[in-house]
Design an enzyme around this catalytic site. Structure first.
Site, PDB file in Angstrom:
ATOM      1  N   PHE A  43     -31.338   2.514   2.575  1.00 43.45           N
ATOM      2  CA  PHE A  43     -32.598   3.626   2.053  1.00 43.45           C
ATOM      3  C   PHE A  43     -31.912   4.716   1.339  1.00 43.45           C
ATOM      4  CE2 PHE A  43     -34.271   4.096   7.002  1.00 43.45           C
ATOM      5  CZ  PHE A  43     -35.548   3.311   6.522  1.00 43.45           C
ATOM      6  N   GLU A  44     -32.921   5.475   0.625  1.00 46.27           N
ATOM      7  CA  GLU A  44     -32.615   6.861   0.099  1.00 46.27           C
ATOM      8  C   GLU A  44     -31.886   6.585  -1.432  1.00 46.27           C
ATOM      9  OE1 GLU A  44     -34.305   9.338   0.668  1.00 46.27           O
ATOM     10  OE2 GLU A  44     -34.881   9.230   2.768  1.00 46.27           O
ATOM     11  N   GLY A  45     -31.950   5.089  -1.781  1.00 47.19           N
ATOM     12  CA  GLY A  45     -30.993   4.777  -2.948  1.00 47.19           C
ATOM     13  C   GLY A  45     -29.753   4.143  -2.219  1.00 47.19           C
TER      14      GLY A  45
ATOM     15  N   ARG B 264     -31.247  12.275   1.114  1.00 44.80           N
ATOM     16  CA  ARG B 264     -30.155  11.870   1.476  1.00 44.80           C
ATOM     17  C   ARG B 264     -29.127  12.611   2.371  1.00 44.80           C
ATOM     18  NH1 ARG B 264     -30.146  10.856  -5.123  1.00 44.80           N
ATOM     19  NH2 ARG B 264     -31.189   8.655  -4.722  1.00 44.80           N
TER      20      ARG B 264
END
Length: 595
Positions: free
Chosen positions: A403-405, A265
């Protein structure tokens, strides 16, 4: 890098002030770190930018060839130990390199997937044999990696995965069956980190090689943006892997998936920062070149506003990224000193600052979206043309909020993690929250403060904004107790308050520290940046706070909280128009993003 400054805890920014001398700023980077950054910038400019159209058309072998060149330059091995062919540099350096490749459109997507979610699970959770087998090749670029977590039915709910692994009768192999989707680097990866449930229950990581029988790929996905990155489905049909392919502990796959995401993140934020600077420079150059009504459009106030606001948001999120990056590095050193391994220490440090990583993922991706959106507007009709660079920048930026949550998940995670730290006693939230409640019932203090040094008044404002967060969050906890997780709108209001305050404070501390070295005159426009950003933050905190209070309360309680919010978000009027013009003039003269 020597790490000597004061150690802080993740999420602690909400309840404690920070001294400017304790924050790391980009001015603190060493010559070696800046050289690594420049190497990444040069690589993107000379190797990636000329190939963007061909990359978007998925010319066979092109992206892999670029990745191999990056590996040869040492860009894959920044944070990998020397024994596996890496440079063993610190975490802020890896962020700086990630920023450097950020302007490469689809390339940083492939780069980040390989150096982050593909390599790090093996580095942090692999056996010694697994590390020796895979890491040297992944570091040099001889091998390429991919990460297989998402499935058609499980995105944010990663543990809802349906891919199964069953041990063979002889106990020597696992047979995997399932389907993974949105797999970055899927088309050219040699090594896949795959998550499956052993016997449909124990969520576990595996290392699967492209040559394992039963692994096959879908076609390249047709995407809105990042067209040059390889994105495919991965099918596992009676895919047989040796028992030694298990990554980490059986049933503990979630530890791999979620811990790696913390690092991913903040690195995504760094990549977005690099892309934002590139797009801002394009905006300035075009505004200087484009003539309307016999003047370059950079002369007009409406355009100056856009150029300045791009720079303000970029500078602010950059301040926060490197502040958090060094906090992670300091915590890593602390954990190493307590006898933890390098792998345990960095994972533990990233876990400690998971709140800040989530905050930065949101802010970094949303700053980039703002910058490219205004970039299209500055280009006008040409911004909508695929023959001009803002078209690709605009489309490529959009994925970063997913992306990435997703940003919604990260907002709720950030608040949830802070509250859990409070419940566990890792952060003293109760004391400051109760103090704020008592202050609400007291007569306001209208006394002035004698301290008139640079940013003394602004830091007092930051202190009040933190009280607003504690007031709203404390009310939400009291109101909803165990059902707070269902009140997603309120959680996102609180998260937005925290995101803006953390970023504003980081910006002020950075400028205060650098002005102490260079002098206030040399930092005049950075001082403008910090003050404009804070002025907007005050308004944002007031807005998000009002929304939350109105949705949770009524009557006398609502009136009391509204008065408290008004008190905590009270600040003198600030002439942001003139400040933005001064900021824009620096950009226009430099003909690039100049901060």
């Amino acid at each position: 890098m020597e790490v000597t400054n004061k150690l802080v805890k993740g999420g602690e920014f909400i309840i404690k002030p920070t001294d400017a001398q304790d924050v790391f700023t980009p001015a603190d980077f060493s010559e070696e770190q800046n050289m690594m950054h420049q190497t990444a910038l040069d690589f993107v400019e000379k190797e990636v930018q000329p190939l963007l159209e061909r990359l978007d058309n998925h010319e066979e072998g092109l992206m892999r060839g670029l990745m191999e060149k990056a590996g040869e330059l040492g860009l894959f091995g920044v944070s990998i130990p020397e024994e596996f062919g890496g440079l063993n540099m610190d975490f802020p350096t890896s962020l700086r390199v990630t920023e450097g490749v950020g302007g490469g459109h689809s390339f940083p997507v492939a780069f980040a997937a390989h150096t982050g979610i593909a390599m790090l699970p093996i580095l942090y959770f692999g056996t010694e044999e697994q590390k020796q087998k895979y890491l040297p090749g992944l570091t040099s670029g001889e091998l390429m990696g991919a990460y297989c977590l998402t499935e058609p039915g499980s995105g944010s709910d990663a543990l809802g995965a349906k891919t199964k692994a069953v041990l063979t009768e002889d106990g020597e192999h696992y047979v995997l069956n399932g389907q993974k989707m949105w797999i970055t680097n899927g088309g050219f990866a040699d090594v896949f980190v795959v998550f499956a449930k052993i016997d449909g229950e124990q969520f576990t990581g595996f290392i699967v090689e492209k040559t394992n029988p039963g692994l096959s790929l879908g076609n390249e996905e047709h995407k809105m943006g990042i067209k040059g990155s390889s994105t495919r489905q991965v099918f596992l049909s009676d895919c047989k892997v040796p028992k030694s392919a298990v990554l980490g502990e059986i049933g503990k796959g979630h530890l791999i998936a979620f811990n790696i995401l913390n690092i991913g993140r903040i690195k995504l934020a760094a990549a977005c920062l690099g892309a934002s600077k590139m797009a801002a420079t394009l905006s300035v150059k075009y505004a200087n070149e484009r003539v309307q009504f016999k003047l370059p459009i950079s002369k007009f106030g409406a355009i100056k506003y856009k150029l300045a606001e791009q720079a303000i948001r970029i500078y602010a999120v950059e301040s926060a990224i490197y502040r958090a990056g060094m906090d992670i590095a300091r915590m890593e050193q602390e954990l190493l000193g307590k006898g933890q391994s390098h792998n345990e220490a960095l994972l533990g440090a990233a876990r400690e600052f998971a709140v800040e990583c989530a905050i930065l993922k949101v802010e970094g991706s949303e700053v980039l979206d703002y910058v490219v959106d205004e970039g299209v507007q500055i280009y006008g009709g040409y911004g909508f043309s695929a023959d001009y660079p803002m078209d690709r920048a605009y489309r490529d930026s959009r994925i970063n909020r997913i992306f990435e949550g997703t940003n919604e998940i990260n907002r709720m995670l950030a608040v949830d993690m802070i509250l859990k730290k409070g419940l566990k006693g890792e952060l003293d939230l109760m004391g400051p929250a109760q103090a704020v409640q008592q202050e609400l019932m007291a007569i306001p203090d209208f006394g002035g403060d004698e301290d008139n040094s640079l940013f003394a008044a602004e830091l007092r404002t930051i202190g009040k904004l933190k009280k607003a967060i504690l007031m709203v969050a404390g009310t939400a906890v009291q109101k909803y107790m165990n059902s707070l997780a269902k009140e997603q709108e309120v959680l996102m209001n609180i998260a937005d308050m925290a995101i803006k305050v953390y970023t504003a404070e980081s910006t002020i501390l950075r400028v205060q520290k650098e002005a102490g070295v260079k002098g206030e005159e040399a930092m005049a426009q950075q001082i403008d940046i910090a003050r404009v950003y804070l002025s907007d933050t005050v308004d944002n905190v007031n807005k998000f706070g009002k929304e939350a209070i109105a949705s949770m309360t009524e009557g006398d309680e609502q009136r009391l909280l509204a008065l408290g919010l008004k008190r905590f978000t009270k600040a003198d009027l600030y002439n942001a128009k003139d400040a933005r013009r001064r900021i824009a003039d620096v950009l226009i003269q430099a003909n690039e993003y100049a901060f």
